[in-house]
Write a protein that holds these residues in place. Structure first.
Motif, PDB file in Angstrom:
ATOM      1  N   ILE A   1      28.837 113.695  53.378  1.00 38.63           N
ATOM      2  CA  ILE A   1      28.621 112.410  54.067  1.00 38.63           C
ATOM      3  C   ILE A   1      27.236 111.856  53.709  1.00 38.63           C
ATOM      4  CG2 ILE A   1      28.592 111.196  56.284  1.00 38.63           C
ATOM      5  CD1 ILE A   1      30.389 113.394  57.427  1.00 38.63           C
ATOM      6  N   PHE A   2      26.231 112.728  53.726  1.00 35.08           N
ATOM      7  CA  PHE A   2      24.879 112.299  53.351  1.00 35.08           C
ATOM      8  C   PHE A   2      24.881 111.746  51.926  1.00 35.08           C
ATOM      9  CE2 PHE A   2      20.877 113.039  51.191  1.00 35.08           C
ATOM     10  CZ  PHE A   2      19.965 112.467  52.068  1.00 35.08           C
ATOM     11  N   PHE A   3      25.554 112.434  51.043  1.00 31.45           N
ATOM     12  CA  PHE A   3      25.621 112.042  49.625  1.00 31.45           C
ATOM     13  C   PHE A   3      26.155 110.608  49.505  1.00 31.45           C
ATOM     14  CE2 PHE A   3      27.676 112.165  45.369  1.00 31.45           C
ATOM     15  CZ  PHE A   3      26.620 112.639  44.605  1.00 31.45           C
ATOM     16  N   ASN A   4      27.242 110.326  50.217  1.00 31.09           N
ATOM     17  CA  ASN A   4      27.825 108.974  50.206  1.00 31.09           C
ATOM     18  C   ASN A   4      26.868 107.948  50.788  1.00 31.09           C
ATOM     19  OD1 ASN A   4      30.304 108.956  49.021  1.00 31.09           O
ATOM     20  ND2 ASN A   4      31.434 109.374  50.897  1.00 31.09           N
ATOM     21  N   ASN A   5      26.228 108.314  51.892  1.00 34.29           N
ATOM     22  CA  ASN A   5      25.336 107.372  52.565  1.00 34.29           C
ATOM     23  C   ASN A   5      24.178 106.942  51.658  1.00 34.29           C
ATOM     24  OD1 ASN A   5      26.833 107.412  54.917  1.00 34.29           O
ATOM     25  ND2 ASN A   5      25.532 108.914  55.952  1.00 34.29           N
ATOM     26  N   CYS A   6      23.717 107.840  50.808  1.00 31.39           N
ATOM     27  CA  CYS A   6      22.596 107.522  49.909  1.00 31.39           C
ATOM     28  C   CYS A   6      22.902 106.282  49.080  1.00 31.39           C
ATOM     29  CB  CYS A   6      22.338 108.685  48.950  1.00 31.39           C
ATOM     30  SG  CYS A   6      21.475 110.057  49.711  1.00 31.39           S
ATOM     31  N   PHE A   7      24.111 106.242  48.518  1.00 38.17           N
ATOM     32  CA  PHE A   7      24.463 105.170  47.587  1.00 38.17           C
ATOM     33  C   PHE A   7      24.569 103.809  48.266  1.00 38.17           C
ATOM     34  CE2 PHE A   7      25.872 109.009  45.420  1.00 38.17           C
ATOM     35  CZ  PHE A   7      25.332 108.810  44.170  1.00 38.17           C
ATOM     36  N   LYS A   8      24.724 103.822  49.578  1.00 42.15           N
ATOM     37  CA  LYS A   8      24.822 102.552  50.310  1.00 42.15           C
ATOM     38  C   LYS A   8      23.432 101.962  50.561  1.00 42.15           C
ATOM     39  CE  LYS A   8      29.180 103.608  51.041  1.00 42.15           C
ATOM     40  NZ  LYS A   8      30.273 102.907  50.366  1.00 42.15           N
ATOM     41  N   ASN A   9      22.405 102.749  50.240  1.00 43.24           N
ATOM     42  CA  ASN A   9      21.053 102.340  50.611  1.00 43.24           C
ATOM     43  C   ASN A   9      20.051 102.451  49.468  1.00 43.24           C
ATOM     44  OD1 ASN A   9      21.256 101.892  53.684  1.00 43.24           O
ATOM     45  ND2 ASN A   9      22.333 103.824  53.329  1.00 43.24           N
ATOM     46  N   GLY A  10      20.556 102.468  48.253  1.00 41.79           N
ATOM     47  CA  GLY A  10      19.662 102.476  47.110  1.00 41.79           C
ATOM     48  C   GLY A  10      18.920 103.779  46.893  1.00 41.79           C
ATOM     49  N   VAL A  11      19.440 104.873  47.451  1.00 39.84           N
ATOM     50  CA  VAL A  11      18.815 106.180  47.253  1.00 39.84           C
ATOM     51  C   VAL A  11      19.704 107.000  46.316  1.00 39.84           C
ATOM     52  CG1 VAL A  11      18.116 108.340  48.391  1.00 39.84           C
ATOM     53  CG2 VAL A  11      17.650 106.130  49.482  1.00 39.84           C
ATOM     54  N   LEU A  12      19.086 107.628  45.331  1.00 36.65           N
ATOM     55  CA  LEU A  12      19.830 108.389  44.324  1.00 36.65           C
ATOM     56  C   LEU A  12      19.778 109.882  44.616  1.00 36.65           C
ATOM     57  CD1 LEU A  12      21.186 108.663  41.468  1.00 36.65           C
ATOM     58  CD2 LEU A  12      18.852 108.710  40.524  1.00 36.65           C
ATOM     59  N   PRO A  13      20.923 110.506  44.963  1.00 34.80           N
ATOM     60  CA  PRO A  13      20.945 111.959  45.112  1.00 34.80           C
ATOM     61  C   PRO A  13      21.335 112.593  43.767  1.00 34.80           C
ATOM     62  CG  PRO A  13      22.959 110.998  46.034  1.00 34.80           C
ATOM     63  CD  PRO A  13      22.234 109.892  45.298  1.00 34.80           C
ATOM     64  N   VAL A  14      20.502 113.469  43.254  1.00 37.13           N
ATOM     65  CA  VAL A  14      20.776 114.086  41.950  1.00 37.13           C
ATOM     66  C   VAL A  14      21.052 115.574  42.130  1.00 37.13           C
ATOM     67  CG1 VAL A  14      19.837 114.628  39.671  1.00 37.13           C
ATOM     68  CG2 VAL A  14      19.280 112.449  40.752  1.00 37.13           C
ATOM     69  N   VAL A  15      22.211 115.998  41.652  1.00 35.35           N
ATOM     70  CA  VAL A  15      22.545 117.425  41.682  1.00 35.35           C
ATOM     71  C   VAL A  15      22.057 118.058  40.392  1.00 35.35           C
ATOM     72  CG1 VAL A  15      24.413 119.118  41.772  1.00 35.35           C
ATOM     73  CG2 VAL A  15      24.589 116.998  43.091  1.00 35.35           C
ATOM     74  N   LEU A  16      21.193 119.070  40.508  1.00 34.47           N
ATOM     75  CA  LEU A  16      20.706 119.795  39.330  1.00 34.47           C
ATOM     76  C   LEU A  16      21.128 121.260  39.433  1.00 34.47           C
ATOM     77  CD1 LEU A  16      17.035 118.518  38.796  1.00 34.47           C
ATOM     78  CD2 LEU A  16      19.063 117.941  37.447  1.00 34.47           C
ATOM     79  N   PRO A  17      21.341 121.916  38.299  1.00 36.14           N
ATOM     80  CA  PRO A  17      21.673 123.348  38.342  1.00 36.14           C
ATOM     81  C   PRO A  17      20.533 124.151  38.988  1.00 36.14           C
ATOM     82  CG  PRO A  17      21.940 122.441  36.118  1.00 36.14           C
ATOM     83  CD  PRO A  17      21.261 121.389  36.935  1.00 36.14           C
TER      84      PRO A  17
END
Lengths: 467, 215
Positions: free
Chosen positions: B115-131
């Motif tokens: 849910i947090f991941f989705n919310n980021c995109f609605k507000n101009g915040v980029l969540p990046v998954v790194l290994p």
């Protein structure tokens, strides 16, 4: 024909449009609204001159901020009051049905939905609240969303989504006496971890799930999100159909029979393939209690507090040490020796009639320990409260020294006046033991209603069966 | 929504897993009916030594010197780095609003809660998954050699640290374009009003009980 999962069936039935890039437009049948996560969504509609696409499929109820004492006096905190009044005025402006604070049907949104038949099998249901997973117990595809998506659903009745993967947890065997659904779900979270279900729709299956009542199933699905899964699901069976019969907003008469036929199809096919599966044996489960600040930090009542030296890796070892420091616990000490300051029975996890009955059965004829400063029982809805009072459960609780309150989220997240003081330790039937969740620097242990009741009587954690 | 543009910043290292949204923004601040003004209360319980209240002026509050955002080298950081399951728990979008209001536009982690991941995109915040290995290296580099500078280039899906090392990341094409263009996705969905109407007509015949009014 391909064998599909329950999640696949629900997804396919709600697919409005599939894009080439893998995203899809999914139709939402029902939205539940509460005061905390909706004001900015309504403001967004207003700013853009939009109206709800289908206003008559939304239901609003204030639950997070509402006081659990002296309702007639209103809300003392002006900030909380403004938030509840904002919900009232938004619902009036946009024509949305609301169960107001004075309505006997008012309660926690995840208790009210199923209780009213507003939650129905086969629906897609969303709410700006992560515990929307609860409604999956009825075979509905239900999940929590953020406020931007609340606005999106109000405006379009749809969401842009990507299909999740399928996860099934099979729980077979007969639960020992005194062990309940709350213990099952805590054990599942302990097994797969708080991110074990991330990216998945989590279906609960197996004989122990089939044997569970609807209340127990709602508890299971409620905490799917604590295992990382936005969606919790249980296939429809006779228990579901009987639960739906005669509810205020259930289909009535011949339409109920027609709906029941359709609902009974809502099950995973026998040969359906899941991306991931786990098995849990219910027959050797013991009552569970969390010791740390994440729901995965859970042990059974017979265990000792774990030692970070035995953690599976360095990052976890650090997390455990930090949690033990916050919780003020010593590795190696029996969890049953941990002494409580407060006890909270309620929340969308365990605020239903069966939960209150289970707690009352332990409490009956006993008294709350002198060392326990406060023991609260907060029914999940006005109707749960009324039912409990008709059965005399309120008397059992108050005679033992519990406080009997008005319905709401209450001390699960302490947005109203019900909270822990710094350093206080609580046995709670809610769903999160995060730092500060129940109050600034408060310490939370998650347990079943019977365990919470036993802890209140003993003053420390105790196996309700051996009290 | 503000467009996401390429930028460079110090990485703020928050070496924990399972950081929940209750920690990112505690419940008392959720009483606001506004969509901004949460930045001063980001990580409130960890950042300050006293208990914060909504509407309070935070300038005179006692700071927790042990918390990374209170260190001189990190307080202006605009990239946050953590470990697995960042943003778990409550769906409160206020958590993303708090990060955004503080100025954090990128979060690096080994995994995010859905849910947090989705919310980021609605507000101009980029969540990046790194290994995990990359996150381990970045934490180690910060610890051994001091604060790490990084350039975030969403268009190229790359992160470049001061030493020239490049980390590539994956992102959903639709979400990437929404961030880059600052798109309102309600307007996008409303383009398909015809499809939605057709779906409703078809469904109402099949399952009429789903279309009864709640009034």
């Amino acid at each position: 024909m391909t064998e599909t999962t329950l999640y696949d069936k629900l997804w396919d039935a709600h697919l409005v449009r599939q894009s080439d890039d893998g995203t899809a437009l999914i139709y939402i049948d029902r939205q539940l609204l509460h005061e905390v996560t909706s004001p900015q969504a309504f403001a967004g509609l207003r700013e853009n001159g939009r109206r709800p696409h289908r206003r008559d499929t939304n239901l609003a109820v204030a639950d997070h901020n509402v006081p659990t004492t002296n309702r007639s006096a209103g809300i003392a905190d002006p900030v909380s009051r403004l938030q509840v009044e904002t919900l009232d005025s938004n619902c009036a402006e946009f024509g949305i049905t609301e169960f107001a604070m004075s309505d006997p049907r008012q309660g926690i949104v995840h208790v009210v939905g199923p209780e009213q038949g507003i939650t129905q099998p086969g629906m897609t249901i969303v709410c700006g609240d992560s515990h929307t997973a609860t409604h999956g117990a009825l075979g509905a595809l239900a999940f929590g969303i953020g406020t931007s998506e609340v606005e999106h659903v109000l405006a379009t009745q749809c969401l842009v989504a990507r299909k999740m993967k399928n996860l099934r947890v099979n729980i077979n065997g007969r639960l020992p006496d005194g062990v309940v659904s709350k213990d099952m779900i805590l054990a599942v979270i302990g097994m797969i971890g708080t991110s074990g279900g991330t990216g998945y729709a989590l279906e609960f299956a197996g004989s122990a799930v089939r044997d569970a009542s609807m209340e127990g199933r709602l508890t299971l699905c409620n905490m799917a999100i604590e295992a990382g899964a936005r969606v919790g699901l249980i296939g429809v069976d006779g228990v579901t159909i009987e639960y739906m019969r005669g509810r205020a907003y259930s289909p009535q008469g011949p339409e109920f029979d027609q709906a029941s036929q359709a609902w009974l199809e809502l099950q995973s096919d026998p040969g359906a393939v899941f991306d991931l599966e786990y098995d849990l044996d219910a027959s050797d489960l013991r009552p569970q209690v969390t010791w740390g600040t994440s729901p995965e930090m859970v042990i059974s009542i017979d265990d000792v507090i774990p030692d970070p030296a035995n953690a599976p890796d360095k990052v976890r070892s650090q997390d455990w040490s930090r949690a033990l420091e916050y919780m003020d616990l010593i590795p190696g000490a029996p969890i049953s020796s941990v002494v409580l300051d407060k006890v909270f029975i309620g929340a969308c996890t365990n605020g239903r009639i069966e939960d209150l009955r289970a707690a009352a059965a332990v409490v009956k004829g006993r008294v709350v320990a002198d060392t326990v400063k406060q023991a609260l029982v907060v029914p999940g809805s006005g109707l749960v409260k009324r039912q409990a009072e008709a059965e005399g459960l309120d008397q059992v609780f108050t005679e033992a020294g519990f406080e009997w309150r008005e319905p709401g989220c209450s001390m699960c997240l302490a947005m109203n006046d019900d909270c822990l003081e710094p350093g206080e330790r609580c046995a709670a039937t809610s769903n999160r033991n995060f730092e500060g969740r129940q109050g600034y620097r408060g310490r939370t242990h998650l347990v079943s209603p019977a365990m919470a009741a036993a802890a209140a009587i003993a003053g420390h954690f105790a196996d309700p069966a051996k009290l | 929504m503000e467009k996401f543009i390429r930028y460079s910043s110090t990485i703020v290292p928050l070496d924990r897993s399972n950081i929940d949204t209750d920690a990112i923004i505690p419940k008392q601040f959720l009483k606001s009916v506004e969509k901004s003004g949460f930045g001063d209360n980001l990580f409130d319980t960890w950042r300050y030594l006293d208990q914060g209240e909504p509407g309070q002026d935070c300038t005179g509050r006692p700071l927790n010197d042990d918390f990374v955002l209170n260190h001189d080298s990190y307080r202006d950081g605009r990239i946050l780095m953590s470990r697995e399951n960042f943003g778990c728990g409550s769906s409160r979008e206020h958590a993303v609003w708090a990060l955004r209001d503080f100025g954090i536009r990128t979060v690096l982690a080994t995994s995010f809660a859905d849910i947090f991941f989705n919310n980021c995109f609605k507000n101009g915040v980029l969540p990046v998954v790194l290994p995990g290995a990359d996150i381990d290296r970045l934490f180690a580099s910060d610890q051994d050699e001091g604060p790490v500078e990084m350039e975030v280039d969403l268009a190229r899906q790359s992160l470049t640290t001061g030493d020239g090392r490049v980390y590539r990341f994956e992102i959903d094409e639709f979400k990437k374009n929404c961030l880059l263009d600052g798109l309102d996705d309600i307007a996008l969905t409303l383009q398909y009003a015809g499809d939605i109407h057709d779906y409703e007509q078809r469904r109402a015949r099949q399952v009429p009980w789903l279309f009864h009014d709640l009034d």
